[in-house]
Design a protein around this motif. Structure first.
Motif, PDB file in Angstrom:
ATOM      1  N   LEU A   1      -3.956 -10.774  14.208  1.00  0.00           N
ATOM      2  CA  LEU A   1      -2.430 -11.562  14.216  1.00  0.00           C
ATOM      3  C   LEU A   1      -2.384 -11.973  15.566  1.00  0.00           C
ATOM      4  CD1 LEU A   1      -0.533  -8.824  12.348  1.00  0.00           C
ATOM      5  CD2 LEU A   1      -1.464 -11.167  11.521  1.00  0.00           C
ATOM      6  N   PRO A   2      -1.413 -12.851  15.784  1.00  0.00           N
ATOM      7  CA  PRO A   2      -1.024 -13.451  17.235  1.00  0.00           C
ATOM      8  C   PRO A   2      -0.691 -12.424  18.123  1.00  0.00           C
ATOM      9  CG  PRO A   2      -0.133 -15.077  15.568  1.00  0.00           C
ATOM     10  CD  PRO A   2      -1.029 -13.572  15.041  1.00  0.00           C
ATOM     11  N   SER A   3      -0.302 -11.285  17.546  1.00  0.00           N
ATOM     12  CA  SER A   3       0.314 -10.329  18.310  1.00  0.00           C
ATOM     13  C   SER A   3      -0.723  -9.173  18.805  1.00  0.00           C
ATOM     14  CB  SER A   3       1.619  -9.531  17.712  1.00  0.00           C
ATOM     15  OG  SER A   3       1.218  -9.382  16.320  1.00  0.00           O
ATOM     16  N   GLY A   4      -1.821  -9.400  18.230  1.00  0.00           N
ATOM     17  CA  GLY A   4      -2.895  -8.555  18.418  1.00  0.00           C
ATOM     18  C   GLY A   4      -3.304  -8.083  16.834  1.00  0.00           C
ATOM     19  N   ALA A   5      -4.521  -7.109  16.943  1.00  0.00           N
ATOM     20  CA  ALA A   5      -5.038  -6.572  15.716  1.00  0.00           C
ATOM     21  C   ALA A   5      -4.164  -5.654  15.029  1.00  0.00           C
ATOM     22  CB  ALA A   5      -6.502  -6.004  15.969  1.00  0.00           C
ATOM     23  N   GLN A   6      -4.253  -5.686  13.565  1.00  0.00           N
ATOM     24  CA  GLN A   6      -3.412  -4.929  12.821  1.00  0.00           C
ATOM     25  C   GLN A   6      -4.234  -4.357  11.473  1.00  0.00           C
ATOM     26  OE1 GLN A   6       0.471  -5.846  11.745  1.00  0.00           O
ATOM     27  NE2 GLN A   6       0.943  -4.128  10.357  1.00  0.00           N
ATOM     28  N   VAL A   7      -4.259  -3.082  11.396  1.00  0.00           N
ATOM     29  CA  VAL A   7      -4.901  -2.557  10.505  1.00  0.00           C
ATOM     30  C   VAL A   7      -4.227  -1.920   9.134  1.00  0.00           C
ATOM     31  CG1 VAL A   7      -6.833  -0.881   9.769  1.00  0.00           C
ATOM     32  CG2 VAL A   7      -6.825  -1.855  12.068  1.00  0.00           C
ATOM     33  N   LEU A   8      -4.634  -2.249   7.757  1.00  0.00           N
ATOM     34  CA  LEU A   8      -4.018  -1.913   6.762  1.00  0.00           C
ATOM     35  C   LEU A   8      -4.994  -1.220   5.787  1.00  0.00           C
ATOM     36  CD1 LEU A   8      -1.634  -4.780   5.865  1.00  0.00           C
ATOM     37  CD2 LEU A   8      -0.684  -2.546   6.806  1.00  0.00           C
ATOM     38  N   LYS A   9      -4.699  -0.002   5.308  1.00  0.00           N
ATOM     39  CA  LYS A   9      -5.306   0.386   4.127  1.00  0.00           C
ATOM     40  C   LYS A   9      -4.821   0.249   3.048  1.00  0.00           C
ATOM     41  CE  LYS A   9      -8.405   4.591   3.354  1.00  0.00           C
ATOM     42  NZ  LYS A   9      -8.458   5.789   3.839  1.00  0.00           N
ATOM     43  N   THR A  10      -5.542  -0.129   1.852  1.00  0.00           N
ATOM     44  CA  THR A  10      -5.213  -0.170   0.493  1.00  0.00           C
ATOM     45  C   THR A  10      -5.810   0.819  -0.277  1.00  0.00           C
ATOM     46  OG1 THR A  10      -4.671  -2.662   0.773  1.00  0.00           O
ATOM     47  CG2 THR A  10      -5.024  -1.810  -1.422  1.00  0.00           C
ATOM     48  N   MET A  11      -5.119   1.608  -1.111  1.00  0.00           N
ATOM     49  CA  MET A  11      -5.569   2.506  -1.917  1.00  0.00           C
ATOM     50  C   MET A  11      -5.129   2.636  -3.196  1.00  0.00           C
ATOM     51  SD  MET A  11      -6.242   6.824  -1.291  1.00  0.00           S
ATOM     52  CE  MET A  11      -7.282   6.515   0.236  1.00  0.00           C
ATOM     53  N   ALA A  12      -5.813   2.593  -4.369  1.00  0.00           N
ATOM     54  CA  ALA A  12      -5.219   2.659  -5.625  1.00  0.00           C
ATOM     55  C   ALA A  12      -5.755   3.838  -6.503  1.00  0.00           C
ATOM     56  CB  ALA A  12      -5.561   1.677  -6.190  1.00  0.00           C
ATOM     57  N   VAL A  13      -4.953   4.405  -7.255  1.00  0.00           N
ATOM     58  CA  VAL A  13      -5.513   5.701  -8.186  1.00  0.00           C
ATOM     59  C   VAL A  13      -4.794   5.359  -9.570  1.00  0.00           C
ATOM     60  CG1 VAL A  13      -5.557   7.927  -8.733  1.00  0.00           C
ATOM     61  CG2 VAL A  13      -5.887   7.310  -6.263  1.00  0.00           C
ATOM     62  N   ARG A  14      -5.855   5.224 -10.434  1.00  0.00           N
ATOM     63  CA  ARG A  14      -5.486   5.275 -12.001  1.00  0.00           C
ATOM     64  C   ARG A  14      -5.346   6.503 -12.469  1.00  0.00           C
ATOM     65  NH1 ARG A  14      -7.431   5.150 -16.844  1.00  0.00           N
ATOM     66  NH2 ARG A  14      -9.459   5.205 -16.301  1.00  0.00           N
ATOM     67  N   LYS A  15      -4.277   6.889 -13.041  1.00  0.00           N
ATOM     68  CA  LYS A  15      -4.280   7.983 -14.031  1.00  0.00           C
ATOM     69  C   LYS A  15      -3.616   7.835 -15.398  1.00  0.00           C
ATOM     70  CE  LYS A  15      -2.177  12.735 -13.633  1.00  0.00           C
ATOM     71  NZ  LYS A  15      -1.187  13.494 -12.737  1.00  0.00           N
ATOM     72  N   GLY A  16      -4.594   7.659 -16.397  1.00  0.00           N
ATOM     73  CA  GLY A  16      -4.326   7.020 -17.690  1.00  0.00           C
ATOM     74  C   GLY A  16      -3.915   5.613 -17.499  1.00  0.00           C
ATOM     75  N   ASN A  17      -2.566   5.509 -18.131  1.00  0.00           N
ATOM     76  CA  ASN A  17      -2.120   4.172 -18.458  1.00  0.00           C
ATOM     77  C   ASN A  17      -1.046   3.791 -17.138  1.00  0.00           C
ATOM     78  OD1 ASN A  17       0.170   5.775 -18.943  1.00  0.00           O
ATOM     79  ND2 ASN A  17       0.795   4.800 -20.732  1.00  0.00           N
ATOM     80  N   VAL A  18      -1.041   4.400 -16.214  1.00  0.00           N
ATOM     81  CA  VAL A  18      -0.362   4.037 -14.696  1.00  0.00           C
ATOM     82  C   VAL A  18      -1.110   4.375 -13.773  1.00  0.00           C
ATOM     83  CG1 VAL A  18       1.444   4.951 -13.252  1.00  0.00           C
ATOM     84  CG2 VAL A  18       1.609   5.259 -15.801  1.00  0.00           C
ATOM     85  N   ALA A  19      -1.163   3.265 -12.850  1.00  0.00           N
ATOM     86  CA  ALA A  19      -1.926   3.257 -11.539  1.00  0.00           C
ATOM     87  C   ALA A  19      -0.858   3.056 -10.226  1.00  0.00           C
ATOM     88  CB  ALA A  19      -2.626   1.787 -11.497  1.00  0.00           C
ATOM     89  N   VAL A  20      -1.169   3.901  -9.302  1.00  0.00           N
ATOM     90  CA  VAL A  20      -0.405   3.866  -7.883  1.00  0.00           C
ATOM     91  C   VAL A  20      -1.249   3.289  -6.916  1.00  0.00           C
ATOM     92  CG1 VAL A  20      -1.067   6.131  -7.400  1.00  0.00           C
ATOM     93  CG2 VAL A  20       0.965   5.224  -6.267  1.00  0.00           C
ATOM     94  N   MET A  21      -0.677   2.396  -6.174  1.00  0.00           N
ATOM     95  CA  MET A  21      -1.218   1.456  -5.031  1.00  0.00           C
ATOM     96  C   MET A  21      -0.536   1.821  -3.790  1.00  0.00           C
ATOM     97  SD  MET A  21      -2.719  -2.187  -4.731  1.00  0.00           S
ATOM     98  CE  MET A  21      -3.533  -1.848  -6.022  1.00  0.00           C
ATOM     99  N   LEU A  22      -1.119   2.394  -2.837  1.00  0.00           N
ATOM    100  CA  LEU A  22      -0.541   2.461  -1.349  1.00  0.00           C
ATOM    101  C   LEU A  22      -1.094   1.446  -0.665  1.00  0.00           C
ATOM    102  CD1 LEU A  22       0.053   6.199  -0.783  1.00  0.00           C
ATOM    103  CD2 LEU A  22       1.614   4.735  -1.902  1.00  0.00           C
ATOM    104  N   VAL A  23      -0.160   0.876   0.463  1.00  0.00           N
ATOM    105  CA  VAL A  23      -0.740  -0.294   1.405  1.00  0.00           C
ATOM    106  C   VAL A  23      -0.158  -0.112   2.659  1.00  0.00           C
ATOM    107  CG1 VAL A  23      -1.128  -2.787   1.687  1.00  0.00           C
ATOM    108  CG2 VAL A  23      -1.155  -2.014  -0.447  1.00  0.00           C
TER     109      VAL A  23
END
Length: 212
Positions: free
Chosen positions: A169-191
């Motif tokens: 980014l113009p303000s400097g580097a930024q690190v993001l992690k994206t993780m998803a876990v599926r449990k049956g018919n629902v999935a959670v995603m954290l970013v």
């Protein structure tokens, strides 16, 4: 905020699929669990009580076309993903986001669909995002170089996916992690900030319904 734009673009097009097997031609495949409605997903989202002190929930109104000015160049799989339109979406969705100590973010999305569809779309989504080690994302008129690397995942739920993105980014580097876990018919995603994602993924998965 450019980092927020990347988080929002994450859940975009991917192909769907399903499958079933049976030894007896007269036996129908077992019916998959029905989709959990958005209203039933919302209580399963992380709350400030789950996260602890220092977190502030961000209340944002979802606007149609909010990310129309965000595009990707230099990664054919992602470019194709962004053109998939309505086919990309899961059947239902609930989301929330938080700031932590004013400068770190954590976003959560819950999605529900038939397990086979969730699995297929998550594989396609994370496959596309990890198919190119680098690409350029343009937000408005600002080009942003993005580097991507696959990340290890904890053994949670039925399937797990994760990658880390570094945005110049113009303000400097930024690190993001994206993780998803599926449990049956629902999935959670954290970013969000990698440390926050790693810290809270167990709690997020723990709030999902017990197996189907």
């Amino acid at each position: 905020m450019l980092a927020t734009a990347l988080c929002g673009v994450l859940i975009t097009g991917c192909s769907s699929g399903s499958g079933g097997e049976g030894d007896d031609a007269k036996t129908k495949p077992a019916a998959e669990p029905k989709t959990v409605a958005a209203g039933a997903l919302r209580p399963l989202l992380l709350s400030q009580a789950d996260l602890g002190s220092g977190y502030v929930e961000v209340h944002e109104k979802t606007e149609s076309g909010k990310f129309d000015d965000v595009s990707v160049q230099g990664c054919p799989s992602l470019e194709k993903l962004g053109q998939s339109g309505e086919e990309a979406k899961f059947a239902s969705k609930a989301e929330t986001s938080f700031t932590y100590d004013t400068d770190a973010t954590l976003g959560e999305e819950l999605h529900s669909d038939r397990p086979s569809v969730l699995s297929s779309k998550l594989r396609a989504l994370f496959g596309a995002y990890t198919s190119c080690p680098t690409y350029t994302m343009t937000a408005g008129t600002t080009p942003i170089r993005v580097s991507v690397a696959k990340s290890a995942t904890p053994k949670l739920g039925d399937e797990q996916f994760a990658y880390t993105s570094t945005m110049e980014l113009p303000s400097g580097a930024q690190v993001l992690k994206t993780m998803a876990v599926r449990k049956g018919n629902v999935a959670v995603m954290l970013v969000g900030a990698p440390a926050l994602v790693d810290r809270h993924i167990n709690a997020a998965v723990g709030k999902l319904p017990a197996g189907n």
